[in-house]
Design a protein around this motif. Structure first.
Motif, PDB file in Angstrom:
ATOM      1  N   TYR A  51      20.555  56.334   8.311  1.00 12.12           N
ATOM      2  CA  TYR A  51      21.810  56.693   8.502  1.00 12.12           C
ATOM      3  C   TYR A  51      22.483  56.331   7.251  1.00 12.12           C
ATOM      4  O   TYR A  51      23.218  57.149   6.578  1.00 12.12           O
ATOM      5  CB  TYR A  51      22.348  55.835   9.483  1.00 12.12           C
ATOM      6  N   TYR A  52      22.305  55.272   6.358  1.00 12.30           N
ATOM      7  CA  TYR A  52      23.012  54.846   5.230  1.00 12.30           C
ATOM      8  C   TYR A  52      22.798  55.599   4.182  1.00 12.30           C
ATOM      9  O   TYR A  52      23.337  55.975   3.448  1.00 12.30           O
ATOM     10  CB  TYR A  52      22.773  53.259   4.978  1.00 12.30           C
ATOM     11  N   MET A  53      21.406  56.247   3.932  1.00 10.64           N
ATOM     12  CA  MET A  53      20.887  57.199   3.010  1.00 10.64           C
ATOM     13  C   MET A  53      21.862  58.446   3.090  1.00 10.64           C
ATOM     14  O   MET A  53      22.310  59.164   2.505  1.00 10.64           O
ATOM     15  CB  MET A  53      19.863  57.476   3.102  1.00 10.64           C
ATOM     16  N   THR A  54      21.916  58.847   4.361  1.00 10.38           N
ATOM     17  CA  THR A  54      22.936  59.921   4.938  1.00 10.38           C
ATOM     18  C   THR A  54      24.249  59.889   4.534  1.00 10.38           C
ATOM     19  O   THR A  54      24.827  60.760   3.802  1.00 10.38           O
ATOM     20  CB  THR A  54      22.601  60.202   6.498  1.00 10.38           C
ATOM     21  N   ILE A  55      24.523  58.998   4.779  1.00 12.40           N
ATOM     22  CA  ILE A  55      26.314  58.598   4.806  1.00 12.40           C
ATOM     23  C   ILE A  55      26.429  58.527   3.063  1.00 12.40           C
ATOM     24  O   ILE A  55      27.599  59.044   2.593  1.00 12.40           O
ATOM     25  CB  ILE A  55      26.696  57.218   5.268  1.00 12.40           C
ATOM     26  N   ASN A  56      25.562  57.711   2.195  1.00 13.47           N
ATOM     27  CA  ASN A  56      25.672  57.675   0.854  1.00 13.47           C
ATOM     28  C   ASN A  56      25.697  58.920   0.048  1.00 13.47           C
ATOM     29  O   ASN A  56      25.992  58.983  -1.003  1.00 13.47           O
ATOM     30  CB  ASN A  56      24.812  56.688   0.302  1.00 13.47           C
ATOM     31  N   SER A  57      25.153  60.055   0.797  1.00 11.35           N
ATOM     32  CA  SER A  57      24.950  61.188  -0.069  1.00 11.35           C
ATOM     33  C   SER A  57      25.966  62.249   0.125  1.00 11.35           C
ATOM     34  O   SER A  57      26.042  63.366  -0.578  1.00 11.35           O
ATOM     35  CB  SER A  57      23.812  61.806   0.698  1.00 11.35           C
ATOM     36  N   ILE A  58      27.367  61.678   0.666  1.00  8.60           N
ATOM     37  CA  ILE A  58      28.616  62.464   0.839  1.00  8.60           C
ATOM     38  C   ILE A  58      28.973  62.788  -0.655  1.00  8.60           C
ATOM     39  O   ILE A  58      29.522  63.783  -0.765  1.00  8.60           O
ATOM     40  CB  ILE A  58      29.472  61.925   1.927  1.00  8.60           C
ATOM     41  N   GLY A  59      29.057  61.568  -1.344  1.00 10.70           N
ATOM     42  CA  GLY A  59      29.698  61.814  -2.535  1.00 10.70           C
ATOM     43  C   GLY A  59      31.204  61.753  -2.511  1.00 10.70           C
ATOM     44  O   GLY A  59      31.803  61.245  -1.629  1.00 10.70           O
ATOM     45  N   ASP A  60      31.851  62.092  -3.462  1.00  9.56           N
ATOM     46  CA  ASP A  60      33.503  62.131  -3.564  1.00  9.56           C
ATOM     47  C   ASP A  60      33.921  63.052  -2.708  1.00  9.56           C
ATOM     48  O   ASP A  60      33.811  64.145  -2.989  1.00  9.56           O
ATOM     49  CB  ASP A  60      33.701  62.259  -5.093  1.00  9.56           C
ATOM     50  N   ILE A  61      34.650  62.311  -1.577  1.00  7.52           N
ATOM     51  CA  ILE A  61      35.243  63.216  -0.721  1.00  7.52           C
ATOM     52  C   ILE A  61      36.427  64.209  -1.420  1.00  7.52           C
ATOM     53  O   ILE A  61      36.711  65.229  -0.806  1.00  7.52           O
ATOM     54  CB  ILE A  61      36.069  62.298   0.511  1.00  7.52           C
ATOM     55  N   THR A  62      36.972  63.620  -2.420  1.00 11.13           N
ATOM     56  CA  THR A  62      38.018  64.735  -2.990  1.00 11.13           C
ATOM     57  C   THR A  62      37.483  65.860  -3.544  1.00 11.13           C
ATOM     58  O   THR A  62      38.048  66.997  -3.646  1.00 11.13           O
ATOM     59  CB  THR A  62      38.705  63.814  -4.218  1.00 11.13           C
TER      60      THR A  62
END
Length: 239
Positions: A51-62
Motif C-alpha cells: 500500500y505505502y509503495m503504491t501511494i508513494n509512487s504517485i509523485g507530485d500531484i501538481t
C-alpha cells in the motif's frame, strides 16, 4: 484495500473537484494504483508495504493536474474545502493541499496530515487525538477548542498559527520554529519546546505548568510572556 486506495486518491484530488476532467483523472489514477498494488503483492510484499509503495509512487500531484491544463494557483484561490461535521478517523491527508479548508466538529482521530498544506484552514471543536502533523504547512491555521491528545508534530511551519483553548498537554514541539504563533487559553502542561525557536510568540492565559523550554531560542517578546508565567528560562537564549 482497493477502497482505501480510492479514498486516498479522492482526498489528494479533493481541492480540484470543480475542475473539468478531474473526475476522469481520479478514476484512471485509482485504477492504475490498484494494478500497481497487485503487482507489489505478487512481488512478495505484504499488504501494508504494498500500500505505502503504491501511494508513494504517485509523485507530485501538481504534475498530474497540469497534465489536464489546470493552473493550481487559481485553484488555491477559488476552491475551499469543507470537511466539517464529518467522521474522518484514520483519514489519509498526506501531501494534500487544502487551502482555507474547514474541519469544524470533525473526528480526525489518528488522521495523517504529513506533508500537507493546510494554509488558512480552520479546525474548530475538532478531535485530533493521535493525529500526525509532520512537515505540514500550518500558516494561518486556526485551531479552536481542538483536542490534540497524543498528537505528533515535527518539522511544521507555524507562521501566524493560532491555538485557542486547545488541549496540547504533553505535546512535543522540540526543535520546531514558531513565528507569530499565538497560544490563547491553551493547555500546554508538560509540553516540550526543547531547542525550539520562538519569535513573537504569545501565550495568552495558557497553562504552562511543567512545560520545558530548555535550549530554546527566543526574542524578548516571547521571553517576557514566559517570564510573567514564571517559567524556568535559565537555559534559554535570547536572540
Amino acid at each position: 484495500m482497493n477502497e482505501k486506495i480510492k479514498n486516498h486518491v479522492h482526498n489528494i484530488l479533493a481541492p480540484y473537484q470543480d475542475v473539468k476532467n478531474v473526475q476522469d483523472l481520479e478514476e484512471e489514477l485509482s485504477q492504475n494504483l490498484q494494478e500497481k498494488f497487485t503487482d507489489y503483492k505478487k512481488d512478495g510484499h505484504n499488504e501494508e508495504q504494498a500500500y505505502y509503495m503504491t501511494i508513494n509512487s504517485i509523485g507530485d500531484i501538481t504534475e498530474l493536474i497540469q497534465s489536464i491544463n489546470v493552473e493550481t494557483k487559481e485553484l488555491k484561490q477559488t476552491v475551499p474545502m469543507d470537511f466539517s461535521k464529518t467522521e474522518l478517523t484514520k483519514s489519509d491527508f498526506r501531501s494534500v493541499s487544502v487551502y482555507k479548508g474547514k474541519f469544524n466538529a470533525s473526528n480526525l482521530n489518528e488522521s495523517d496530515f504529513s506533508y500537507a498544506d493546510l494554509t488558512d484552514s480552520m479546525f474548530k471543536s475538532s478531535n485530533l487525538t493521535k493525529a500526525i502533523f509532520h512537515q505540514v504547512n500550518l500558516t494561518g491555521v486556526q485551531f479552536k477548542w481542538a483536542n490534540f491528545k497524543q498528537a505528533s508534530f515535527k518539522g511544521c511551519i507555524y507562521d501566524n498559527t493560532y491555538f485557542k483553548q486547545c488541549n496540547l498537554t504533553d505535546i512535543v514541539f522540540d526543535e520546531e520554529t514558531f513565528n507569530g504563533t499565538i497560544f490563547e487559553g491553551t493547555s500546554l502542561k508538560k509540553a516540550s519546546f526543547r531547542n525550539a525557536t520562538l519569535l513573537n510568540v504569545q501565550f495568552r492565559g495558557s497553562d504552562l505548568k511543567k512545560s520545558d523550554f530548555e535550549g530554546a531560542k527566543m526574542d524578548k517578546l516571547t521571553y517576557n510572556f514566559l517570564k510573567s508565567a514564571k517559567i524556568d528560562l535559565s537555559k534559554v537564549t535570547i536572540i
